[in-house]
Design an enzyme around this catalytic site. Structure first.
Site, PDB file in Angstrom:
ATOM      1  N   SER A 127       0.344  -1.028   0.111  1.00  0.00           N
ATOM      2  CA  SER A 127       0.009   0.220   0.019  1.00  0.00           C
ATOM      3  C   SER A 127       0.797   1.356  -0.239  1.00  0.00           C
ATOM      4  CB  SER A 127      -0.782   0.180   0.993  1.00  0.00           C
ATOM      5  OG  SER A 127      -1.182   1.844   1.131  1.00  0.00           O
ATOM      6  N   GLU A 129       0.366   3.125   2.171  1.00  0.00           N
ATOM      7  CA  GLU A 129       0.278   4.301   2.899  1.00  0.00           C
ATOM      8  C   GLU A 129       1.934   3.646   3.729  1.00  0.00           C
ATOM      9  OE1 GLU A 129      -1.434   5.857   5.558  1.00  0.00           O
ATOM     10  OE2 GLU A 129      -2.875   5.662   3.800  1.00  0.00           O
ATOM     11  N   TYR A 151      -1.989   0.581  10.160  1.00  0.00           N
ATOM     12  CA  TYR A 151      -1.901   0.118   9.258  1.00  0.00           C
ATOM     13  C   TYR A 151      -0.545  -0.255   7.868  1.00  0.00           C
ATOM     14  CZ  TYR A 151      -4.121  -1.421   4.127  1.00  0.00           C
ATOM     15  OH  TYR A 151      -4.040  -1.613   3.023  1.00  0.00           O
TER      16      TYR A 151
END
Length: 320
Positions: A127, A129, A151
């Site tokens: 991701s 992220e 996350y």
């Protein structure tokens, strides 16, 4: 024909991936939890031709046993806690499901590869992220890994483990996926909350949309395009990391404006209220990806524009 194992097959990405592979004639096996079995109402993934296996991704013995039993050519590890907001409430569970479970999959694939003398190809769904609040924009595969959410930290661990097992000879790919949407996006995600509420307001069934940070910017793409990139990455001759993104970022307020416009509402601002309770403790401000490697090496490119993505979601919500 490839034999494929997909974790998270009942989710947005897993469903589109399974459908693409089934249409190509591949044999698809999918991991689902008992509570996530697809319902035969026609609204979700069409998985009738897939072989579904019920297990929990955090049950390492069960997952390893399934991988050995199925003996797949390719594994796509898509399952996990997919909500950044939820990861703040459940950081340990997020680490187990989105982080440590990836190590189980990679280890099982490596052991199977060693036994049978040819590599199982693994794609880990990473991701954007993992980059946190990046100092460079746009971000490519060389951007520093510096997550700022539970996350992102879990996904960063899984991303690093891909590198570890690639070093051991496993054909392991990390697909660094930027935000990607579709009408199958769950209502717990802000994008679907926006499109569903816009549809409800247009029908006179709601009068307010409550959001957090309207200035946060994301690089939004079309989910079926992103699963296609993962297939291309899995089947490339050499495993690598691939940023999958459109290269254009939009603000949450731009998403709202596009959704309300599609629903036939021009003055969206009077329907939107900002509530600090919906603002995350730490949130990446601007995320935009450079997918040059995927474009050049895999021949991949997005097929739907931002307005088309929002329109597809709103139209679905208006019809429901």
């Amino acid at each position: 024909m490839a034999k494929v194992f997909i974790t998270g097959v009942s989710g947005q990405d897993g469903g589109y991936l399974a459908e693409q592979l089934l249409a190509a004639g591949d044999e698809v096996h999918g991991l689902v939890r008992e509570q996530d079995r697809p319902t035969p109402d026609g609204s979700g993934p069409q998985l009738d031709a897939a072989h579904l296996h019920v297990a929990d991704l955090t049950d390492g013995a069960a997952v390893t046993g399934l991988i050995n039993e199925i003996d797949p050519d390719e594994i796509y590890n898509l399952a996990g806690m997919s909500s950044v907001a939820r990861s703040w409430a459940e950081p340990v569970a997020t680490g187990l499901v989105s982080g440590l479970a990836a190590a189980t999959v990679l280890q099982a694939a490596w052991e199977l590869s060693e036994r049978r003398g040819r590599s199982v190809r693994v794609v880990q769904a990473a991701s954007a992220e993992i980059f946190g609040n990046p100092a460079v924009s746009p971000q490519d595969e060389s951007a520093p890994i510096a997550p700022v959410t539970p996350y992102g930290a879990a996904k960063a661990y899984a991303h690093h483990m891909v590198h570890v097992y690639r070093g051991r000879g496993l054909h392991a790919v990390s697909a660094i996926l930027y935000n990607h949407e579709s009408p199958r996006r769950p209502a717990t995600f802000v994008t679907r909350k926006i499109t569903r509420t816009a549809a409800l307001i247009a029908r006179g069934e709601a009068d307010e949309l409550v959001l957090g940070n309207l200035d946060a910017r994301r690089d939004w793409g079309w989910a079926p395009d992103y699963v296609d990139a993962m297939v291309r990455a899995a089947r490339a001759e050499t495993p690598d990391d691939y940023v999958v993104a459109t290269g254009v970022s939009r603000s949450v307020s731009e998403f709202v404006a596009a959704a309300f416009d599609r629903a036939g509402i021009q003055d969206w601002a009077k329907y939107v209220r900002v509530d600090p309770a919906f603002v995350r403790p730490v949130d990446a401000v601007d995320m935009v990806g450079d997918a040059s490697r995927a474009r050049n090496r895999l021949g991949w490119s997005p097929t739907k524009s931002f307005p088309e993505i929002v329109a597809a979601m709103v139209d679905t919500d208006l019809s429901n």
